[in-house]
Design a protein around this motif. Structure first.
Motif, mmCIF file in Angstrom:
data_model
loop_
_atom_site.group_PDB
_atom_site.id
_atom_site.type_symbol
_atom_site.label_atom_id
_atom_site.label_comp_id
_atom_site.label_asym_id
_atom_site.label_seq_id
_atom_site.Cartn_x
_atom_site.Cartn_y
_atom_site.Cartn_z
ATOM 1 N N ALA A 47 0.845 -1.196 0.000
ATOM 2 C CA ALA A 47 0.000 0.000 0.000
ATOM 3 C C ALA A 47 0.877 1.242 0.000
ATOM 4 O O ALA A 47 1.987 1.226 0.539
ATOM 5 N N THR A 48 0.375 2.308 -0.616
ATOM 6 C CA THR A 48 1.048 3.593 -0.586
ATOM 7 C C THR A 48 0.048 4.677 -0.240
ATOM 8 O O THR A 48 -1.175 4.507 -0.427
ATOM 9 N N ILE A 49 0.578 5.807 0.248
ATOM 10 C CA ILE A 49 -0.282 6.929 0.593
ATOM 11 C C ILE A 49 0.468 8.229 0.299
ATOM 12 O O ILE A 49 1.647 8.372 0.652
ATOM 13 N N LEU A 50 -0.213 9.163 -0.364
ATOM 14 C CA LEU A 50 0.353 10.465 -0.654
ATOM 15 C C LEU A 50 0.107 11.405 0.527
ATOM 16 O O LEU A 50 -0.721 11.120 1.404
ATOM 17 N N ARG A 51 0.768 12.564 0.501
ATOM 18 C CA ARG A 51 0.524 13.541 1.565
ATOM 19 C C ARG A 51 -0.945 13.982 1.585
ATOM 20 O O ARG A 51 -1.476 14.324 2.637
ATOM 21 N N SER A 52 -1.563 13.950 0.435
ATOM 22 C CA SER A 52 -2.979 14.348 0.333
ATOM 23 C C SER A 52 -3.910 13.330 0.983
ATOM 24 O O SER A 52 -5.085 13.621 1.214
ATOM 25 N N ARG A 69 -1.326 8.021 7.610
ATOM 26 C CA ARG A 69 -0.083 8.729 7.907
ATOM 27 C C ARG A 69 -0.351 9.965 8.741
ATOM 28 O O ARG A 69 -1.462 10.500 8.765
ATOM 29 N N ASP A 70 0.708 10.405 9.408
ATOM 30 C CA ASP A 70 0.710 11.648 10.172
ATOM 31 C C ASP A 70 1.758 12.527 9.520
ATOM 32 O O ASP A 70 2.958 12.332 9.722
ATOM 33 N N ASN A 71 1.315 13.464 8.691
ATOM 34 C CA ASN A 71 2.257 14.291 7.926
ATOM 35 C C ASN A 71 3.159 15.140 8.824
ATOM 36 O O ASN A 71 4.329 15.345 8.510
ATOM 37 N N ALA A 72 2.612 15.627 9.913
ATOM 38 C CA ALA A 72 3.388 16.508 10.785
ATOM 39 C C ALA A 72 4.583 15.791 11.393
ATOM 40 O O ALA A 72 5.628 16.406 11.645
ATOM 41 N N ARG A 73 4.431 14.483 11.632
ATOM 42 C CA ARG A 73 5.497 13.730 12.281
ATOM 43 C C ARG A 73 6.176 12.733 11.337
ATOM 44 O O ARG A 73 7.019 11.958 11.765
ATOM 45 N N ASN A 74 5.817 12.769 10.055
ATOM 46 C CA ASN A 74 6.422 11.845 9.069
ATOM 47 C C ASN A 74 6.273 10.392 9.503
ATOM 48 O O ASN A 74 7.229 9.602 9.427
ATOM 49 N N LEU A 75 5.088 10.063 9.954
ATOM 50 C CA LEU A 75 4.781 8.695 10.354
ATOM 51 C C LEU A 75 3.811 8.071 9.358
ATOM 52 O O LEU A 75 2.901 8.738 8.871
ATOM 53 N N VAL A 76 4.017 6.796 9.105
ATOM 54 C CA VAL A 76 3.071 6.040 8.281
ATOM 55 C C VAL A 76 2.723 4.762 9.031
ATOM 56 O O VAL A 76 3.571 4.170 9.702
ATOM 57 N N PHE A 77 1.458 4.367 8.923
ATOM 58 C CA PHE A 77 0.960 3.197 9.636
ATOM 59 C C PHE A 77 0.329 2.214 8.644
ATOM 60 O O PHE A 77 -0.201 2.623 7.612
ATOM 61 N N LEU A 78 0.369 0.947 9.016
ATOM 62 C CA LEU A 78 -0.334 -0.069 8.240
ATOM 63 C C LEU A 78 -1.102 -0.947 9.226
ATOM 64 O O LEU A 78 -0.499 -1.722 9.981
ATOM 65 N N GLN A 79 -2.407 -0.785 9.236
ATOM 66 C CA GLN A 79 -3.266 -1.632 10.053
ATOM 67 C C GLN A 79 -3.625 -2.859 9.241
ATOM 68 O O GLN A 79 -4.233 -2.745 8.175
#
Length: 115
Positions: A47-52, A69-79
């Motif tokens: 999976a991928t996710i853009l900033r949008s 994702r959490d853009n402010a903290r540059n975090l990405v999650f995969l549930q």
């Protein structure tokens, strides 16, 4: 840019896991995502996710996995829910620095799903 992932482990079929990945060292991270790989096979998109917030999923995980994702903290999650033995793989976090046009990979975290 350094990527640090966490959350891998072992779970029984039907169980859930949540992966997290922190991208440090850049304020211009664009796309983030997760890929997975088994020994002797090519790395494949999960999976991928853009900033949008626009997301893209492999057909094999649609409806079971959710990326955020959490853009402010540059975090990405995969549930990952309803896990299957065929989801067993090493999962790699990926980030693209849009300023420099560089792609970065994390070291990988093992997910094992037993039947």
């Amino acid at each position: 840019v350094q990527l640090q992932a966490s959350g891998g482990g072992s779970v029984q079929s039907g169980g859930s896991l949540r992966l997290s990945c922190l991208a440090s060292g850049s304020s211009t991270i664009g796309s983030m995502g997760w890929y997975r790989q088994l020994p002797g096979t090519q790395r494949e998109l999960v999976a991928t996710i853009l900033r949008s917030g626009t997301t893209n999923y492999a057909d094999s995980v649609k409806g079971r996995f959710a990326i955020s994702r959490d853009n402010a903290r540059n975090l990405v999650f995969l549930q990952m829910n309803s896990l299957k033995p065929e989801d067993t793989a090493v999962y790699f976090c990926n980030a693209f620095d849009s300023r420099w046009g560089m792609q970065y990979w994390g070291p990988g975290t093992l997910v094992t799903v037993s039947s």
